[in-house]
Enzyme design. Sequence first.
Site, short mmCIF file in Angstrom:
data_model
loop_
_atom_site.label_atom_id
_atom_site.label_comp_id
_atom_site.label_asym_id
_atom_site.label_seq_id
_atom_site.Cartn_x
_atom_site.Cartn_y
_atom_site.Cartn_z
N ASP A 197 0.61 -1.34 -0.06
CA ASP A 197 0.13 -0.15 0.01
C ASP A 197 0.83 1.29 -0.03
OD1 ASP A 197 -1.73 1.98 0.53
OD2 ASP A 197 -2.88 1.13 2.10
N HIS A 198 1.12 1.84 -1.18
CA HIS A 198 2.20 2.96 -1.29
C HIS A 198 1.63 4.19 -0.43
CE1 HIS A 198 -1.05 4.52 -4.17
NE2 HIS A 198 -0.39 5.76 -3.85
N HIS B 193 -6.24 2.22 1.19
CA HIS B 193 -5.42 3.37 1.53
C HIS B 193 -5.83 4.31 2.78
CE1 HIS B 193 -3.27 2.51 -2.12
NE2 HIS B 193 -4.24 3.39 -2.78
#
Length: 511
Positions: free
Chosen positions: A199-200, A262
């Site tokens: 999950d950036h 996110h």
Amino acid sequence: MVNHMAGENPFHDPLRFERKVPECAVVIFGANGDLTKRKLMPALYRLAFERRLSPGFAVIGISRTPMSDDQFREKMRESVQKFLEDSPFDENVWSSFAQGLFYMAGNVDDAKCYTDLKQCLEGVEKQRRTGGNVLFYLSTQPSQYGPTATGLGVVGLNKGDGWRRLVVEKPFGHDLASSRELSTTLHKVFVEEDLYRIDHYLGKETVQNILALRFGNGIFEPLWNRRYISHVQITAAESIGVEGRGAYYQEAGALRDMIQNHLLQVMATVTMEPSASFQPNSVRDERSKLLRSVRVMRPDEVARYAVAGQYGPARLGGENVPGFRQEQGVDPQSQTDTYAAATFFIDNWRWAKVPFYIRSGKRLPKRVSEISIQFHEAPHAVFGNGFAEKAIPNLLILRIQPEEGVSLKFLSKRPGTGMTLRPVSMDFNYGSSFGERSPSAYETLLLDAITGDATLYTRQDMVEASWAVVEPILEVWQTSRFNFPNYAAGSWGPTASDVMLAQHGHVWRKP
């Protein structure tokens, strides 16, 4: 140009980047795709530029397109030069880095791809001395995650002399059932400890800094609860539309694409209890526990606590901007949400009755992601009701993008006579405060996966908890007929979103 491959490392971070980085090969499935070109390869090059990769490092790119090693290297060179942000391109660094780039044409649906990869890895291991360590990165269509993992297992590539890890990009399923099904498939080949669901957002410096801000400072943690905090707003706004990804986005929507993964993870990081130690599983245990404490909406509550939106056409900057239904690949009658907002409550001792407002949308006025923590007003207006030019609450704002930093907004006396107060800010900016660039999210997360640190990665129980929260909303929306479009491109979303906050006496902050 200074060659940073030799001499003093100009960016010194003993907590993460000075750890010993093991030799390894990174196998990228989907190496001809946008993610590899825009994010992965620039991040890997930057790690090489800063001497954070071991000498025995290699990348094997796999896609269907026939290419030689040299053609792949040239293509990646062009991508790095084009998409490298805030960093120099050094010919000497690239020359050394490119020697470890290899390419193999293959179809992940073909069993031959995996036998060829096994042979390729054996050759690369001898040439680059990678120690048998392999990081498999799935930058493919989500439908290929399971079959690719299965293919690796059939030929035994999930085991070897060194460690074997699998990085999976979102989405982790389309709903709770498919998420569990994907997990079952992956677990047949890789144990949970070797699965890295990326999950950036969790790799961004400001999101990581939430933990430092809360648990490293005695002035904040005592205030971090329902007694002092009125509500929290989490915003992830994009000014662009779907940018040619209409067909994909039509199947996802804002709630699935942003909030389910996110933003719920960001909320969990803001609200989790302190972990006993800063170890991967201890931190993730607390995030998981928090997500399981989020109140799940009943079907009859969805209309009150969740809002779906879709942008319509507008004229922006002297140009006509199409609505979502006019985008390429989109159904003219599409009911997909390009804007989603929800009110969540956390049923635990610390956060009881505190509303958490989360919103995300396309074609909003600006690109900005932030967390706004609003504190209760002073209990008594000691200077009188008219003491402030503009009555605003104390705010702690954590800016995630485009400029990472922290702002604290409070009231101060204006110079001169009389007790007139006005809002002022104390600002912290990463770039100006530390005088160095922040690593990109993918630099941080790739390095963590190579070194075996899963702190910022999502675990399966966290994925399931997130799906459990949003699935009741999705089920109601799937059986509803919305009067879309309900907000114009370039606005802050549908009016219903403002109404959702107004019922609690709150208003959206305009970043």
